[in-house]
Design a protein around this motif. Structure first.
Motif, PDB file in Angstrom:
ATOM      1  N   GLN A  99       0.832  -1.204   0.000  1.00  0.00           N
ATOM      2  CA  GLN A  99       0.000   0.000   0.000  1.00  0.00           C
ATOM      3  C   GLN A  99       0.870   1.258   0.000  1.00  0.00           C
ATOM      4  O   GLN A  99       0.538   2.252  -0.661  1.00  0.00           O
ATOM      5  CB  GLN A  99      -0.930  -0.003   1.212  1.00  0.00           C
TER       6      GLN A  99
ATOM      7  N   GLN B 296       2.094   1.706  -3.366  1.00  0.00           N
ATOM      8  CA  GLN B 296       1.021   2.281  -4.176  1.00  0.00           C
ATOM      9  C   GLN B 296       0.814   3.761  -3.844  1.00  0.00           C
ATOM     10  O   GLN B 296       0.563   4.591  -4.730  1.00  0.00           O
ATOM     11  CB  GLN B 296      -0.277   1.493  -3.950  1.00  0.00           C
ATOM     12  N   LEU B 297       0.947   4.077  -2.548  1.00  0.00           N
ATOM     13  CA  LEU B 297       0.807   5.472  -2.139  1.00  0.00           C
ATOM     14  C   LEU B 297       1.874   6.337  -2.789  1.00  0.00           C
ATOM     15  O   LEU B 297       1.584   7.412  -3.345  1.00  0.00           O
ATOM     16  CB  LEU B 297       0.879   5.564  -0.613  1.00  0.00           C
TER      17      LEU B 297
ATOM     18  N   CYS C  41       1.111   6.695  -6.428  1.00  0.00           N
ATOM     19  CA  CYS C  41       0.035   7.657  -6.676  1.00  0.00           C
ATOM     20  C   CYS C  41       0.538   9.088  -6.539  1.00  0.00           C
ATOM     21  O   CYS C  41       0.215   9.973  -7.355  1.00  0.00           O
ATOM     22  CB  CYS C  41      -1.130   7.406  -5.724  1.00  0.00           C
ATOM     23  N   GLU C  42       1.322   9.321  -5.469  1.00  0.00           N
ATOM     24  CA  GLU C  42       1.852  10.665  -5.286  1.00  0.00           C
ATOM     25  C   GLU C  42       2.788  11.049  -6.428  1.00  0.00           C
ATOM     26  O   GLU C  42       2.770  12.182  -6.924  1.00  0.00           O
ATOM     27  CB  GLU C  42       2.578  10.753  -3.948  1.00  0.00           C
TER      28      GLU C  42
ATOM     29  N   LEU D 234      -4.827  11.710  -6.227  1.00  0.00           N
ATOM     30  CA  LEU D 234      -4.769  12.341  -4.914  1.00  0.00           C
ATOM     31  C   LEU D 234      -5.868  11.819  -4.000  1.00  0.00           C
ATOM     32  O   LEU D 234      -5.669  11.677  -2.789  1.00  0.00           O
ATOM     33  CB  LEU D 234      -4.880  13.856  -5.067  1.00  0.00           C
TER      34      LEU D 234
ATOM     35  N   THR E 122      -4.554   8.584  -2.705  1.00  0.00           N
ATOM     36  CA  THR E 122      -3.578   8.771  -1.621  1.00  0.00           C
ATOM     37  C   THR E 122      -4.283   9.019  -0.296  1.00  0.00           C
ATOM     38  O   THR E 122      -3.819   8.580   0.760  1.00  0.00           O
ATOM     39  CB  THR E 122      -2.650   9.942  -1.941  1.00  0.00           C
TER      40      THR E 122
ATOM     41  N   LEU F 184      -5.444   5.621   0.886  1.00  0.00           N
ATOM     42  CA  LEU F 184      -4.305   4.816   1.346  1.00  0.00           C
ATOM     43  C   LEU F 184      -3.773   5.336   2.672  1.00  0.00           C
ATOM     44  O   LEU F 184      -3.404   4.552   3.555  1.00  0.00           O
ATOM     45  CB  LEU F 184      -3.200   4.824   0.291  1.00  0.00           C
ATOM     46  N   CYS F 185      -3.725   6.611   2.834  1.00  0.00           N
ATOM     47  CA  CYS F 185      -3.251   7.166   4.105  1.00  0.00           C
ATOM     48  C   CYS F 185      -4.197   6.812   5.236  1.00  0.00           C
ATOM     49  O   CYS F 185      -3.767   6.538   6.367  1.00  0.00           O
ATOM     50  CB  CYS F 185      -3.119   8.682   3.987  1.00  0.00           C
TER      51      CYS F 185
ATOM     52  N   THR G 197      -2.454  12.574   6.074  1.00  0.00           N
ATOM     53  CA  THR G 197      -2.798  12.677   4.663  1.00  0.00           C
ATOM     54  C   THR G 197      -1.704  13.446   3.954  1.00  0.00           C
ATOM     55  O   THR G 197      -1.534  14.657   4.145  1.00  0.00           O
ATOM     56  CB  THR G 197      -4.153  13.388   4.490  1.00  0.00           C
ATOM     57  N   ARG G 198      -0.958  12.741   3.166  1.00  0.00           N
ATOM     58  CA  ARG G 198       0.186  13.337   2.487  1.00  0.00           C
ATOM     59  C   ARG G 198      -0.255  14.273   1.364  1.00  0.00           C
ATOM     60  O   ARG G 198       0.421  15.233   1.028  1.00  0.00           O
ATOM     61  CB  ARG G 198       1.090  12.236   1.949  1.00  0.00           C
ATOM     62  N   SER G 199      -1.448  13.958   0.782  1.00  0.00           N
ATOM     63  CA  SER G 199      -1.916  14.779  -0.342  1.00  0.00           C
ATOM     64  C   SER G 199      -2.412  16.149   0.099  1.00  0.00           C
ATOM     65  O   SER G 199      -2.747  16.992  -0.727  1.00  0.00           O
ATOM     66  CB  SER G 199      -3.029  14.047  -1.093  1.00  0.00           C
TER      67      SER G 199
END
Length: 700
Positions: free
Chosen positions: A502, A505-506, A509-510, A566, A569, A572-573, A580-582
């Protein structure tokens, strides 16, 4: 009487038997008188000893006595001659008194020996040394009397001492050997009885006798061949045989040697038989001792050592204890090897008719071999168990360390910087899991081998069976525990693998969202810098409008793709329970670029629409021959609207102005209306074609 008892007297050489013989083959007895007074007692002892040497047969021939009075007093000579009457009257045949050449002539008349012959029992003659050969051959006289006979009194005395010593020792030894040999039959029943040792060493006595016999035979041979020094006998002279059987008893020596060899051979056989019986007795005792220890204390030591230990250190301690037990056994195994060799030597050197002893030895050998091999097999089996236990515990320890390392890796927080680091961590995790699986397979293999080794114990005792069950249960418990730990780690690995996937994948995605932003920026930059043409005519403008629509659709897809990434993400977070990184820079940047692009695209669309209206009105005017004022007004209005639109800058939602937009200024507008020919300003190049058409229209 023995020479050793009067050795001091014999050394004085008061009388001697030189070995010479007279013409009647009688022995010659020499009495050399010196200047000093002669001790008659010592002389008597000497004569008694000398006369005891010859055999009776030799004595029967009579003696010729030579009394050497050349350096002595007459009274001493007379005393000696008279003493012979008391010592050896029957054996004396003739007495030759060797006189000085001038000294005794006047005194002889006072005592005439020949007149006393009947009373003395032998004849006495006075003779000078040079006339002594009238009665005795020169070859039978020593050099003292002008003869050629060799005589060494010291050598004779030493040989005589050797002869008497040999005779005494051999006679005593024969008696002792006979007693020992005869007593062996009764002693054979008592196997523990010791062999009696003789007083003298038989080998030494035999060697002395052989040396003595060789000396006698050699001297006899030399004299027989040479006839004495000077060879005075000549042809027809009586053969001189000094050291013959009458004098030195050579046959007696030979007889003693033969008897001694026979008795000694029998004695050696007795000793050999007794030694063999003693060896068998010792072997039996040692075999009993070895067997007793191996079946007793040795077996008990092994019975107390059945554990396999619960760790590598415990197994090594058990191995050290086992080596100590092996060291104790090695001494008894060495005794077994020695005893086996002794038994083999006794069997190979035994008599064929002694079947009872051979059977006893073989039975002892079989018993000893069976017990030793059985004990050695138990030691080897125990050693195999300990080696298997050490291998099992080593595999257990290694697997435990691998599981601990894997668990530590699983319990550590995952905070990778990028996807490649996560991929590396995931690969490392898979490798550690594979190592654990290999270690568990090795542990099962070694555990199965250890189970097999522990079950091979032949001891059927109740305690042994209980310890075997305990050991087997311990092995199974360890393997089950390792299996459970491995299963727990596998479950955690599955969770960690999912989490890391994951995270991959995160990051993907980012990364793709950032790529979408970059693409959208590139589309915006292309829109602002390159999408500036408005078309040369209505058809061209319509084509640009279609192209612009497709360009906007691409940008819209890119923006939607970035938004979806986004949003992924965010999901996933939430799943990874991390911030939340996005919510950082990517989403605002994406929205900002998209809004700028939307404003720019709308502006571009409006300009294209105005350009299309202008071209359509212009085409109507240019195609009609009769132009109406209303049409001209429409053309003029659409041109002015287009020029006004081009002169306005693009203002973004955040209030910033596009510095790259090709808008027209008021000066440019005047230039368009007042100067219909000439070059256009560089910043108004985007509407050059439209202005050209306006010039053409005004010319019409």
């Amino acid at each position: 009487m023995e020479a050793s008892s009067i050795i001091n007297v014999l050394n004085k050489k008061l009388a001697f038997l030189s070995g010479g013989k007279d013409r009647r083959s009688g022995l010659i007895l020499s009495i050399p008188l010196g200047c000093e007074q002669t001790n008659m007692e010592e002389l008597s002892d000497t004569l008694d000893y000398l006369l005891s040497i010859p055999s009776e047969k030799c004595k029967a021939r009579g003696f010729t006595v030579i009394v050497d009075g050349r350096r002595s007093q007459w009274n001493t000579v007379k005393t000696v001659v008279l003493m012979l009457q008391n010592v050896i009257p029957a054996e004396v045949s003739l007495v030759c008194v060797v006189k000085p050449d001038e000294f005794w002539d006047k005194k002889v008349t006072h005592f005439c020996f020949w007149k006393e012959k009947d009373r003395l029992g032998f004849e006495v003659i006075l003779v000078s040394a040079n006339k002594l050969t009238r009665y005795i051959e020169p070859s039978q006289l020593t050099d003292d009397f002008g003869g050629t006979l060799d005589y060494d009194h010291g050598d004779w005395l030493s040989k005589r001492l050797v002869f008497e010593k040999f005779t005494k020792e051999s006679t005593s030894l024969l008696d002792e050997l006979s007693l020992i040999n005869d007593g062996d039959k009764s002693a054979a029943l008592d196997k523990s009885a010791d062999v009696l040792l003789p007083s003298f060493d038989p080998e030494t006595v035999l060697q002395t006798g052989h040396e003595l016999l060789s000396e006698l035979q050699q001297r006899r041979f030399n004299v027989s061949e040479g006839g004495g020094r000077g060879g005075g006998g000549g042809p027809g002279a009586p053969t001189w045989r000094p050291m013959e059987e009458e004098l030195l008893a050579q046959p007696q020596v030979m007889k003693l040697l033969d008897s001694l060899r026979e008795k000694y051979t029998r004695y050696q056989e007795v000793c050999r038989q007794r030694s063999k019986r003693s060896q068998i007795h010792d072997v039996h005792a040692k075999v009993t001792q070895v067997v007793t220890w191996l079946q007793g204390p040795g077996s008990e030591l092994l019975k107390t050592q059945r554990a396999i230990g619960d760790s590598m250190r415990a197994a090594q301690a058990l191995q050290q204890k086992h080596e100590e037990i092996e060291s104790q056994h090695s001494e008894w195994f060495a005794a077994y090897v020695e005893l086996n060799q002794q038994i083999g030597a006794l069997l190979s050197g035994g008599d064929d008719d002694d079947e009872e002893e051979a059977g006893e030895l073989k039975a002892l050998q079989r018993q000893l071999s069976d017990v030793c091999y059985q004990q050695a097999a138990q030691l080897e089996s125990r050693q195999n168990v300990l080696q298997a236990a050490q291998a099992f515990h080593a595999a257990t320890q290694e697997l435990s360390q691998q599981l601990d390392a894997l668990l530590g890796m699983l319990c550590a927080d995952v905070a990778p910087a990028d996807g490649s680091q996560i991929q590396h961590s995931l690969k490392l995790l898979e490798e550690k899991l594979q190592s654990v699986e290999v270690g568990l397979a090795s542990l099962r293999q070694k555990g199965a081998l250890l189970l097999e080794q522990t079950c091979n114990d032949d001891d059927d005792g109740e305690n042994a069976a209980a310890e075997q069950r305990d050991n087997a249960q311990q092995i199974r418990d360890v393997m089950d525990d390792m299996q459970m730990r491995k299963q727990r780690c596998e479950d955690m690995v599955d969770v960690r693998r999912l989490k890391m996937l994951q995270m991959v994948q995160l990051f993907k995605c980012e990364e793709d969202a950032l790529q979408a932003v970059d693409w959208l920026c590139e589309l915006l930059d292309a829109l602002l810098k390159t999408h500036v043409r408005l078309g040369d005519d209505a058809r061209d403008t319509k084509a640009l409008m279609d192209k612009h629509k497709k360009f906007v659709d691409v940008a819209q897809s890119t923006y939607d793709y970035g938004r979806q990434l986004l949003q992924a993400t965010v999901v996933l977070c939430q799943s990874l329970r991390c911030a939340t990184r996005s919510s950082g820079d990517t989403l605002p940047r994406l929205n900002r670029v998209w809004k700028q692009f939307a404003v720019s695209a709308d502006e571009r669309q409006h300009r294209l629409q105005l350009a299309l209206a202008f071209h359509q009105h212009a085409d109507v005017v240019l195609q009609d021959e009769h132009v109406e004022a209303e049409s001209l007004d429409q053309v003029d209005a659409s041109a002015k609207a287009l020029l006004d639109r081009l002169s306005m800058p693009v203002i973004f939602p955040d209030g910033s102005v596009d510095t790259h937009s090709p808008h027209a200024t008021q000066h440019d507008t005047k230039t368009t209306h007042n100067t219909l020919t000439g070059p256009l300003p560089t910043h108004a190049c985007s509407c050059s074609n439209t202005c050209g058409r306006m010039v053409n229209y005004e010319q019409r």
